[in-house]
Design a protein around this motif. Structure first.
Motif, mmCIF file in Angstrom:
data_model
loop_
_atom_site.group_PDB
_atom_site.id
_atom_site.type_symbol
_atom_site.label_atom_id
_atom_site.label_comp_id
_atom_site.label_asym_id
_atom_site.label_seq_id
_atom_site.Cartn_x
_atom_site.Cartn_y
_atom_site.Cartn_z
ATOM 1 N N UNK A 138 0.814 -1.229 0.000
ATOM 2 C CA UNK A 138 0.000 0.000 0.000
ATOM 3 C C UNK A 138 0.838 1.266 0.000
ATOM 4 N N UNK A 139 2.065 1.188 0.469
ATOM 5 C CA UNK A 139 2.887 2.390 0.517
ATOM 6 C C UNK A 139 4.099 2.209 1.400
ATOM 7 N N UNK A 140 4.921 3.244 1.459
ATOM 8 C CA UNK A 140 6.141 3.245 2.260
ATOM 9 C C UNK A 140 5.817 3.785 3.650
ATOM 10 N N UNK A 141 6.077 2.985 4.668
ATOM 11 C CA UNK A 141 5.840 3.414 6.046
ATOM 12 C C UNK A 141 6.967 4.364 6.447
ATOM 13 N N UNK A 142 6.637 5.648 6.512
ATOM 14 C CA UNK A 142 7.624 6.656 6.891
ATOM 15 C C UNK A 142 7.767 6.744 8.402
ATOM 16 N N UNK A 143 6.633 6.671 9.082
ATOM 17 C CA UNK A 143 6.611 6.888 10.524
ATOM 18 C C UNK A 143 5.415 6.153 11.105
ATOM 19 N N UNK A 144 5.572 5.622 12.282
ATOM 20 C CA UNK A 144 4.468 4.904 12.913
ATOM 21 C C UNK A 144 4.428 5.243 14.395
ATOM 22 N N UNK A 172 -6.422 -18.326 -0.508
ATOM 23 C CA UNK A 172 -7.094 -17.583 -1.581
ATOM 24 C C UNK A 172 -8.255 -16.760 -1.039
ATOM 25 N N UNK A 173 -8.417 -15.547 -1.595
ATOM 26 C CA UNK A 173 -9.456 -14.636 -1.130
ATOM 27 C C UNK A 173 -10.817 -14.974 -1.721
ATOM 28 N N UNK A 222 -12.246 -8.021 -4.016
ATOM 29 C CA UNK A 222 -12.698 -6.714 -4.498
ATOM 30 C C UNK A 222 -12.221 -5.596 -3.577
ATOM 31 N N UNK A 223 -12.301 -5.824 -2.263
ATOM 32 C CA UNK A 223 -11.826 -4.818 -1.293
ATOM 33 C C UNK A 223 -10.326 -4.610 -1.449
ATOM 34 N N UNK A 224 -9.568 -5.699 -1.554
ATOM 35 C CA UNK A 224 -8.126 -5.593 -1.740
ATOM 36 C C UNK A 224 -7.796 -4.807 -3.005
ATOM 37 N N UNK A 225 -8.505 -5.104 -4.063
ATOM 38 C CA UNK A 225 -8.246 -4.454 -5.348
ATOM 39 C C UNK A 225 -8.506 -2.951 -5.253
ATOM 40 N N UNK A 226 -9.576 -2.579 -4.578
ATOM 41 C CA UNK A 226 -9.915 -1.151 -4.451
ATOM 42 C C UNK A 226 -8.908 -0.418 -3.572
ATOM 43 N N UNK A 227 -8.459 -1.080 -2.503
ATOM 44 C CA UNK A 227 -7.449 -0.469 -1.642
ATOM 45 C C UNK A 227 -6.144 -0.263 -2.411
ATOM 46 N N UNK A 252 2.602 -8.296 -6.431
ATOM 47 C CA UNK A 252 2.458 -9.733 -6.293
ATOM 48 C C UNK A 252 2.926 -10.306 -4.980
ATOM 49 N N UNK A 253 3.344 -9.485 -4.033
ATOM 50 C CA UNK A 253 3.904 -10.020 -2.782
ATOM 51 C C UNK A 253 2.836 -10.725 -1.945
ATOM 52 N N UNK A 254 1.610 -10.189 -1.955
ATOM 53 C CA UNK A 254 0.511 -10.831 -1.222
ATOM 54 C C UNK A 254 -0.210 -11.834 -2.111
ATOM 55 N N UNK A 255 -0.676 -11.340 -3.250
ATOM 56 C CA UNK A 255 -1.419 -12.176 -4.206
ATOM 57 C C UNK A 255 -0.980 -11.792 -5.608
ATOM 58 N N UNK A 256 -1.026 -12.716 -6.559
ATOM 59 C CA UNK A 256 -0.522 -12.443 -7.905
ATOM 60 C C UNK A 256 -1.143 -11.212 -8.563
ATOM 61 N N UNK A 257 -2.426 -10.952 -8.267
ATOM 62 C CA UNK A 257 -3.118 -9.856 -8.955
ATOM 63 C C UNK A 257 -2.921 -8.498 -8.316
ATOM 64 N N UNK A 258 -2.222 -8.428 -7.175
ATOM 65 C CA UNK A 258 -2.023 -7.128 -6.520
ATOM 66 C C UNK A 258 -0.543 -6.761 -6.531
#
Length: 357
Positions: free
Chosen positions: A158-164, A326-327, A333-338, A351-357
């Motif tokens: 989803x992105x680069x974690x800069x700060x948490x 498998x989802x 659909x939620x994963x794809x939209x996110x 593809x790290x989680x699932x081939x299509x993402x």
């Protein structure tokens, strides 16, 4: 405030998005084995390091993503505090962002909660090169997705974690580890019975008909529980080595042969025995079953689903295939939209989680 590193990284992300260049977000690389095979141009996140703020009285720490996990834990230890989800490092180079992205918790998970339960806020560099901030330094309810928690376990897609910002807790005043002899059926039955009682159980570990139980809390509570349960007490050094070996998977039962796969099977704690060939380690009061075998992955997943859970190929095996359960169509659909919302060009850890993402 946006730092020079963040500005440089934002430019690099925008260039990669324009060129459709995949980026492999990477900290210390200690969890490269987890998930599907990493792909893309390596983007080293370690330069963005350091503890931003630690408020011991508020039980909150804010830290940059590239900070070594061991460094953060040392800072907390100086104030008698710790990360209660007991994250595994899997190597000295582990970083805070890697800990969050993997979303893995250690032996205390069943008593204290998961990584996402301690997420208060996050600053994220998205696939458009924009710095986004979600949450803060206090727990509060917000409308829509709790993005801070979504980042936990997202494996950098989803992105680069800069700060948490993370909630931290005081270390337990007292701990004791007890050893018992139980076969698998008796172990599961006993752990569930103990789980229904007000006992200060913080971890359990079963392998080869030996059950270890950790008690944590006030000295009087730990002492009373130990007297009630019985068993054989381990000395502090042996107990610390045992739980560290379980957390880091350096203990003998986790050693794998060349053809073996380590399956992480998540089940209701009340589920009966897996009944599959291979070596087992059981944690979290029966809710986590590690299975090392050379058998058919489809059979492992089918058995996990039959018992109300799911299975992940945690180590070894084909990392180009389906590693995670498998989802369903709705979850896909939620994963794809996110993914589309945060990384429209699909450049982060593709593809790290699932081939299509």
């Amino acid at each position: 405030m946006t730092t020079t590193i963040e500005k440089d990284w934002a430019e690099r992300v925008r260039a990669a998005a324009a060129a459709k260049t995949p980026l492999c977000l990477r900290g210390g690389g200690t969890k490269d084995f987890y998930g599907r095979a990493p792909a893309g141009e390596v983007f080293d996140l370690r330069p963005n390091s350091g503890v931003v703020a630690h408020e011991p009285t508020e039980l909150v720490v804010t830290v940059r993503g590239g900070t070594p996990l061991g460094e953060l834990e040392a800072v907390l230890a100086e104030k008698g505090q710790y990360l209660a989800f007991e994250p595994p490092h899997f190597g000295a180079e582990a970083t805070v962002a890697g800990c969050v992205a993997a979303g893995l918790a250690g032996p205390r998970r069943s008593s204290m909660g998961a990584v996402r339960d301690f997420m208060l806020g996050v600053r994220l560099l998205d696939g458009r090169g924009e710095v986004l901030k979600f949450g803060g330094q206090v727990m509060k309810n917000v409308a829509g997705y709790d993005v801070s928690r979504l980042v936990a376990g997202s494996l950098g897609t989803l992105g680069i974690v800069l700060e948490v910002s993370l909630k931290v807790l005081p270390r337990p005043v007292a701990e004791a580890t007890l050893r018992f002899q139980f076969d698998e059926a008796d172990m599961l039955r006993t752990l569930n019975a103990w789980g229904a009682q007000p006992l200060p159980v913080s971890a359990s570990l079963w392998h080869g008909d030996t059950l270890h139980l950790r008690l944590s809390g006030a000295e009087a509570a730990v002492r009373a529980a130990a007297a009630k349960l019985g068993g054989e007490a381990l000395d502090a050094a042996a107990a610390n080595a045992l739980w560290a070996g379980a957390r880091e998977q350096t203990a003998a039962p986790f050693a794998l042969g060349a053809e073996e796969v380590l399956w992480r099977v998540s089940l209701p704690s009340t589920a009966p025995a897996l009944g599959l060939p291979g070596r087992q380690v059981v944690e979290w009061g029966g809710a986590l079953r590690w299975l090392a075998n050379t058998g058919d992955g489809a059979r492992v997943r089918a058995r996990a689903a039959e018992l109300g859970g799911h299975a992940t190929a945690f180590r070894n095996g084909d990392r180009s295939g389906e590693v995670f359960q498998p989802l369903s169509a709705a979850l896909a659909t939620i994963h794809r939209r996110l993914k589309q919302s945060f990384d429209p060009a699909g450049i982060f850890n593709p593809g790290r989680l699932y081939p299509e993402f």
